[in-house]
Design a protein around this motif. Sequence first.
Motif, PDB file in Angstrom:
ATOM      1  N   ILE A  44       4.634   4.960   1.902  1.00 40.55           N
ATOM      2  CA  ILE A  44       5.040   3.165   1.041  1.00 40.55           C
ATOM      3  C   ILE A  44       5.214   2.116   2.648  1.00 40.55           C
ATOM      4  CG2 ILE A  44       6.200   1.396  -0.158  1.00 40.55           C
ATOM      5  CD1 ILE A  44       6.914   3.276  -1.629  1.00 40.55           C
ATOM      6  N   ALA A  45       3.758   0.706   2.546  1.00 38.77           N
ATOM      7  CA  ALA A  45       3.763   0.000   3.158  1.00 38.77           C
ATOM      8  C   ALA A  45       4.349  -0.748   2.823  1.00 38.77           C
ATOM      9  CB  ALA A  45       2.363  -0.539   3.439  1.00 38.77           C
ATOM     10  N   GLY A  88       0.675  -0.990  -0.207  1.00 48.56           N
ATOM     11  CA  GLY A  88       0.069   0.260  -0.141  1.00 48.56           C
ATOM     12  C   GLY A  88       0.739   0.713   0.345  1.00 48.56           C
ATOM     13  N   LEU A  89       0.608   2.329  -0.877  1.00 48.80           N
ATOM     14  CA  LEU A  89       0.941   3.602  -0.567  1.00 48.80           C
ATOM     15  C   LEU A  89      -0.166   4.645  -0.246  1.00 48.80           C
ATOM     16  CD1 LEU A  89       0.741   4.370  -3.902  1.00 48.80           C
ATOM     17  CD2 LEU A  89       2.497   3.924  -4.157  1.00 48.80           C
ATOM     18  N   ALA A  90       0.258   5.936  -0.014  1.00 49.03           N
ATOM     19  CA  ALA A  90      -0.004   7.389   0.141  1.00 49.03           C
ATOM     20  C   ALA A  90       0.747   7.878  -0.288  1.00 49.03           C
ATOM     21  CB  ALA A  90      -0.869   7.316   1.597  1.00 49.03           C
ATOM     22  N   VAL A  91      -0.324   9.050  -1.172  1.00 49.95           N
ATOM     23  CA  VAL A  91       1.010  10.742  -0.871  1.00 49.95           C
ATOM     24  C   VAL A  91       0.246  11.532  -0.391  1.00 49.95           C
ATOM     25  CG1 VAL A  91       0.963  11.977  -3.302  1.00 49.95           C
ATOM     26  CG2 VAL A  91       0.801   9.660  -3.549  1.00 49.95           C
ATOM     27  N   LEU A  92       1.449  12.447   0.308  1.00 48.61           N
ATOM     28  CA  LEU A  92       0.456  13.510   0.769  1.00 48.61           C
ATOM     29  C   LEU A  92       1.885  14.721   0.684  1.00 48.61           C
ATOM     30  CD1 LEU A  92      -1.409  14.905   3.100  1.00 48.61           C
ATOM     31  CD2 LEU A  92      -0.034  14.106   4.814  1.00 48.61           C
ATOM     32  N   GLY A  93       1.341  15.741  -0.157  1.00 49.87           N
ATOM     33  CA  GLY A  93       2.247  17.072  -0.089  1.00 49.87           C
ATOM     34  C   GLY A  93       3.455  16.230  -0.689  1.00 49.87           C
ATOM     35  N   ASN A  94       4.714  16.866  -0.924  1.00 48.36           N
ATOM     36  CA  ASN A  94       6.316  16.165  -1.989  1.00 48.36           C
ATOM     37  C   ASN A  94       6.375  14.970  -1.046  1.00 48.36           C
ATOM     38  OD1 ASN A  94       6.133  18.577  -3.061  1.00 48.36           O
ATOM     39  ND2 ASN A  94       7.521  19.675  -1.546  1.00 48.36           N
ATOM     40  N   TYR A  95       6.123  13.669  -0.765  1.00 52.31           N
ATOM     41  CA  TYR A  95       5.478  12.362   0.111  1.00 52.31           C
ATOM     42  C   TYR A  95       5.296  11.662  -0.503  1.00 52.31           C
ATOM     43  CZ  TYR A  95       8.800  15.997   3.024  1.00 52.31           C
ATOM     44  OH  TYR A  95       9.966  16.592   2.718  1.00 52.31           O
ATOM     45  N   ASP A 155      -0.602  -2.090   3.981  1.00 54.45           N
ATOM     46  CA  ASP A 155      -1.592  -0.431   3.759  1.00 54.45           C
ATOM     47  C   ASP A 155      -1.240   0.699   4.799  1.00 54.45           C
ATOM     48  OD1 ASP A 155      -3.241   0.670   1.920  1.00 54.45           O
ATOM     49  OD2 ASP A 155      -4.735   0.749   3.419  1.00 54.45           O
ATOM     50  N   VAL A 156      -1.140   2.382   3.934  1.00 54.28           N
ATOM     51  CA  VAL A 156      -0.987   2.909   4.904  1.00 54.28           C
ATOM     52  C   VAL A 156      -1.978   4.380   4.491  1.00 54.28           C
ATOM     53  CG1 VAL A 156       1.212   3.549   3.375  1.00 54.28           C
ATOM     54  CG2 VAL A 156       1.126   4.996   5.352  1.00 54.28           C
TER      55      VAL A 156
END
Length: 745
Positions: free
Chosen positions: A402-403, A392-399, A435-436
């Motif tokens: 990744i799980a 799982g992955l998540a995007v927030l801002g410039n980052y 997941d994240v």
Amino acid sequence: MGIKKDMNPLTIIYRPGLSLLFLWQVVFGQDSLNVRWINSGLFSCSRRTYCAEIGSNKYEFTYLHGGILVLNVNNPASPQKVVEIGTPGDPPRWLIDGGTEIVDTLLYLTIHPYGLWIYNIADISNPIRIGECKTPHSCGVTVAGNYAYVADDDSGLIIIDISQPSSPQRVGKFYTYPGGCDVIVSDTIAYLAAGKVWVINIKDPYNPSLISVWAPHGNSETALQIDKEGDFLYVTEKGIFIQGFWIIDVSNPQNPISADSVIVSWASDIVASGQYAYGSTDNRMLVINITNPYDAYVEAILSIPRSGQGIFYYNDYVYLANSRSTLIIDVNDPKNPFIVGSYNHGAYTIDVAISNNYAYVSKGSELKVLDISNLNKLNLIGHCATPDVARGLAVLGNYVYIADSDSGLRIIDISNPYAPQQIGSYIAQNYFMVDVIVDCSFAYIAVGSHGLLILDVSDPRNPIFVNSYTPPGGYSNSIKVYKNGLFVYLLCDPGGLKIIDVSNPYAPYQIGTFYPEGGINGGIGIRGNFAFLAGVESVNGSFCSLDIDDPSSPMPLDFLLDYWVNHGDLKLLGNRHAIVGTPNGPIFVADVQDPFNLRWAGYYQWEHSGSAGPSYQIDLKDNYIFVATDCGLQIFEFTGEAGIKLTSSNHNTHKINLTIQPNPFTLTTKISWHIQNNIEEGIVEIYNSAGQSVRNYPLNSIKKNDSFVIWDGTDSENRTLPGGVYFFVFNLNNFKIAKKIVYLK
């Protein structure tokens, strides 16, 4: 609530202007409703290979799950990617799916459930599809003159007139059973591998006729791949009892004769040129001396990584697809073959997140960055390796967060999407991260049997442990995490839905749960006071709506029963629809505007649905749907429902006042209602917390002057029910109202 739209085995889908449609008719006929395929990229699992010269350059075409990868192989030691040609996924079966042929600057491509597609590749970096011809289940293809000969897994041999490439037309067919897998043409004869080997006269392409059949093993014949050199055919047999490469003398087409064979434990594909044939097998390539086809023998064996798949010979080199890569093998000296170059395609795509004009995709042990500003031409611009499988992955801002399985949380700086770099990590021993999701300064991570892990990521270079939470009450395996407001929604399989109060991330606690008969192996979306779940393992349905106005007692409202979405990620689109990504789809669309009356509103159905793998993860950009699949990143568009009005049917037009006294109760409770309008038809029902109807009272069975029922905690068969939370639902046509009842014992 309580109305199950049963989609198995005859799946009901509601369409504008139609009453019902059964899904089994859809699966083998029309393949989509209100959803269209756009493109795909980041393919995996190579199947077949082909090589050709275009202009002064030499190119290799690898057929993978989800598309064609084109490599420049002018320097065999260093193949270079040129372009990807996307195709609708459809996970293949065995080695029989898809074929490639190139004539001049035209690429002929067969895609199993879609037919023959023709591309202009004069500019190889910008292939343009110019024509297509639908066939039921197209596999191999050969082009000769003005005709394309397609081995069709459903129909046998299909002949297509391609004299006008922009408008190819089917003109002839020769039916075989089983259907065709591969075909080669020589003069006026087509040789079709279709279980047996069928020798077919194609002098008149409109009326092909049988010449003979080669089948020394009777109905147990399993010929899948075929090549021809001189007067001999070279055939791959891939059956339960017969595995190997067979040489067939067809100097007399009316009487094909078995010349020799090479028996192996696993046969994949064979190609012949001059005095040698090259066979692709399990972890080996065989060099077979065919100087005398009646006395063939293995002259050399080359060990290869992973099992060999498709194989092609061109100008002293063999091109071999081996699941994860394309191998280029120097056979100038057939007795001493060696791998001179390779190109790695990588593993399956696992998750996807969209931010601005970029798609961030976890693929094996890598983060891939795609420029999606032009969906018709996806552009891979950056990548970053991770130590383990990026899930799982998540995007927030410039980052990007990744799980990364056993390697913890990996934080990637994407301020420059062309050069993503890992800047931080957090590894927790024995925590398997799947997941994240990130909200403000905190990352919430699903960590399998350990439940939920919370990290402070205010400094992405130095994430700090905040707390963890393992749900009580037995084994729960968390697979998906979602946050809305003050609550984290943790999906577990087994274990169901856990609602965790994280208003203070340093002291999380479980406030509510929804536990169907099994677990939940899918996704969740939340809009207002309602949650929508996919992948629910329940006899009531695999897709459901919940009232979460009171998070301590989530109330199931309605179910859609469809085993096709038993594993399904979920995202909400606009104010009306939920998109579900599933290996059994890959796309289903539900109308969730009225949480009390769910219905299916669209789908895109792959031919070979039925995988029991994990849910396909999805993300959205406007009406475009990005799906991480085992056929690469597939992109679809939800085109909307024709003629549908975006209005809710759940208005209290009947002006019903509903009361329950006492509540909670121990012996009996009185459920009373007052209806301003004179309504006699309808039903009142009582459901348990799993959404199962336990008692119902049709309104026409209640005296007109009565506006109440007395419930004593028993079901429809007067059996005493266990104490707990129940729900009373008043159902009039398209209107429902529900209230919670607490039964104390």
